[in-house]
Design an enzyme around this catalytic site. Structure first.
Site, PDB file in Angstrom:
ATOM      1  N   ASN A   1      -7.150  -2.507  14.602  1.00  0.00           N
ATOM      2  CA  ASN A   1      -8.565  -2.720  14.263  1.00  0.00           C
ATOM      3  C   ASN A   1      -8.779  -3.925  13.338  1.00  0.00           C
ATOM      4  O   ASN A   1      -9.866  -4.120  12.815  1.00  0.00           O
ATOM      5  CB  ASN A   1      -9.158  -1.455  13.625  1.00  0.00           C
ATOM      6  CG  ASN A   1      -8.521  -1.125  12.277  1.00  0.00           C
ATOM      7  OD1 ASN A   1      -7.648  -1.848  11.791  1.00  0.00           O
ATOM      8  ND2 ASN A   1      -8.958  -0.039  11.661  1.00  0.00           N
TER       9      ASN A   1
ATOM     10  N   HIS B   1      -7.179  -4.523  10.454  1.00  0.00           N
ATOM     11  CA  HIS B   1      -6.949  -4.337   9.016  1.00  0.00           C
ATOM     12  C   HIS B   1      -5.698  -5.078   8.555  1.00  0.00           C
ATOM     13  O   HIS B   1      -4.779  -5.331   9.344  1.00  0.00           O
ATOM     14  CB  HIS B   1      -6.919  -2.848   8.626  1.00  0.00           C
ATOM     15  CG  HIS B   1      -5.715  -2.079   9.046  1.00  0.00           C
ATOM     16  ND1 HIS B   1      -5.721  -0.711   9.267  1.00  0.00           N
ATOM     17  CD2 HIS B   1      -4.423  -2.460   9.282  1.00  0.00           C
ATOM     18  CE1 HIS B   1      -4.521  -0.307   9.598  1.00  0.00           C
ATOM     19  NE2 HIS B   1      -3.711  -1.339   9.619  1.00  0.00           N
TER      20      HIS B   1
ATOM     21  N   GLU C   1      -9.541  -1.714   5.612  1.00  0.00           N
ATOM     22  CA  GLU C   1     -10.115  -1.408   6.916  1.00  0.00           C
ATOM     23  C   GLU C   1     -11.342  -2.304   7.174  1.00  0.00           C
ATOM     24  O   GLU C   1     -11.879  -2.902   6.230  1.00  0.00           O
ATOM     25  CB  GLU C   1     -10.528   0.063   6.948  1.00  0.00           C
ATOM     26  CG  GLU C   1      -9.371   1.040   6.736  1.00  0.00           C
ATOM     27  CD  GLU C   1      -8.483   1.198   7.969  1.00  0.00           C
ATOM     28  OE1 GLU C   1      -8.424   0.278   8.809  1.00  0.00           O
ATOM     29  OE2 GLU C   1      -7.838   2.252   8.072  1.00  0.00           O
TER      30      GLU C   1
ATOM     31  N   ASP D   1       0.815  -1.211   0.000  1.00  0.00           N
ATOM     32  CA  ASP D   1       0.000   0.000   0.000  1.00  0.00           C
ATOM     33  C   ASP D   1       0.849   1.262   0.000  1.00  0.00           C
ATOM     34  O   ASP D   1       2.072   1.207   0.169  1.00  0.00           O
ATOM     35  CB  ASP D   1      -0.954  -0.017   1.207  1.00  0.00           C
ATOM     36  CG  ASP D   1      -0.276  -0.414   2.504  1.00  0.00           C
ATOM     37  OD1 ASP D   1       0.966  -0.420   2.545  1.00  0.00           O
ATOM     38  OD2 ASP D   1      -0.978  -0.722   3.474  1.00  0.00           O
TER      39      ASP D   1
HETATM   40  P1  PGA Z   1       2.449  -1.431  12.674  1.00  0.00           P
HETATM   41  O1  PGA Z   1       1.285  -1.348  11.587  1.00  0.00           O
HETATM   42  O2  PGA Z   1       3.351  -2.527  12.238  1.00  0.00           O
HETATM   43  O3  PGA Z   1       3.125  -0.083  12.626  1.00  0.00           O
HETATM   44  O4  PGA Z   1       1.787  -1.701  13.991  1.00  0.00           O
HETATM   45  C1  PGA Z   1       0.679  -2.514  11.158  1.00  0.00           C
HETATM   46  C2  PGA Z   1      -0.501  -2.206  10.271  1.00  0.00           C
HETATM   47  O5  PGA Z   1      -1.179  -1.173  10.510  1.00  0.00           O
HETATM   48  O6  PGA Z   1      -0.773  -2.981   9.351  1.00  0.00           O
END
Ligand code: PGA
Length: 257
Positions: A136, A138, A143, A67
């Site tokens: 959350n 995702h 999302e 992404d």
């Molecule tokens: P993080 O993000 O590794 O910074 O916790 C993971 C994500 O949001 O997919």
């Protein structure tokens, strides 16, 4: 799904790197799906160490990132393009033309998304996709509520994700509102998934993804449908799981370490 619980972040990162290195030694022209975020940083550091000290060769590898924020140029220090070069590509020998990162500045976003999917197909699809998980639930920027069959497209970021990511920006209004992301369906097409998570803040998301019902409200729960998924977590991220899971990886998929 193989859930592996490690004592700490360092051990988790090493275990994940062993899997990547194993796949790369077996298939030098591996097609690798890559993730940003703080979680895979330890894994990337370990891959760089293996490249420098053990001669792990990435010269035939092709990569696709999950992404990118819409509206951030690659020179912006919070763009995922910038992150990937700084934390991985600058330190490995992957040819630049083999690196694919969604273009958050594309004029024709839909056209770009189609092209991105086509490029994956042209090289035979992603062999191993590295994934983080949002608090959350995702995966990439899919999302809660994302279609489980979705393909690469634009998504609106939730307030929760924007707040989680605001720590990297000057303030919340600076955090982009949209992102380009591989879809859940795109991710599911990868031959193998490798999901990493650490810390107590991920415990609910890991519980929902691994032991909860399959639902678009936790897009990561789709990994339950995948044929080959490794979920590597530290004890804190695993703290809400009720199943018993191994502490190391031994499976018929692996060659000798
Ligand atoms: P993080 O993000 O590794 O910074 O916790 C993971 C994500 O949001 O997919």
């Amino acid at each position: 799904m193989l859930v592996i619980v490690k004592d700490n972040y360092n051990e988790l990162s090493k275990e994940a790197a062993l899997i990547v290195a194993d796949r790369l030694r077996r298939k030098p022209n591996l097609v690798l799906g890559l993730a940003t975020g703080s979680t895979p940083l330890g894994l990337y550091k370990e891959l760089i160490r293996m490249h420098n000290q053990d001669g792990l060769d990435f010269s035939k590898v092709t990569t696709f990132n999950l992404d990118e924020y819409v509206g951030l140029p690659p020179t912006h220090d919070q763009s995922y393009n910038y992150f990937m070069w700084k934390n991985l590509f600058d330190h490995l020998n992957i040819p630049e033309h083999s690196i694919h990162i969604p273009d958050g500045m594309a004029n024709d976003i839909d056209g770009f998304c189609e092209w991105y999917e086509e490029e994956m197909k042209k090289v035979g699809g992603i062999d191993l996709q590295i994934l983080g998980i949002g608090a959350n639930g995702h995966i990439a920027f899919n999302e809660p509520g994302s279609s489980l069959g979705s393909r690469t497209r634009v998504k609106t970021l939730t307030e929760k994700t924007r707040k989680d990511n605001a720590r990297m920006f000057k303030d919340l209004p600076e955090v982009p509102k949209y992102a380009l992301t591989m879809g859940v369906g795109t991710i599911m097409d990868a031959r193998e998934l490798l999901l990493v998570a650490n810390g107590a803040g991920k415990a609910d998301a890991i519980k929902a993804a691994v032991e909860g019902p399959l639902t678009s409200q936790c897009p990561a729960s789709v990994v339950q449908l995948h044929r080959v998924t490794f979920v590597i977590v530290d004890t804190e991220a695993a703290s809400k799981l009720s199943g018993l899971y191994p502490g190391s990886w031994k499976s018929s998929f692996m060659l000798e370490r």
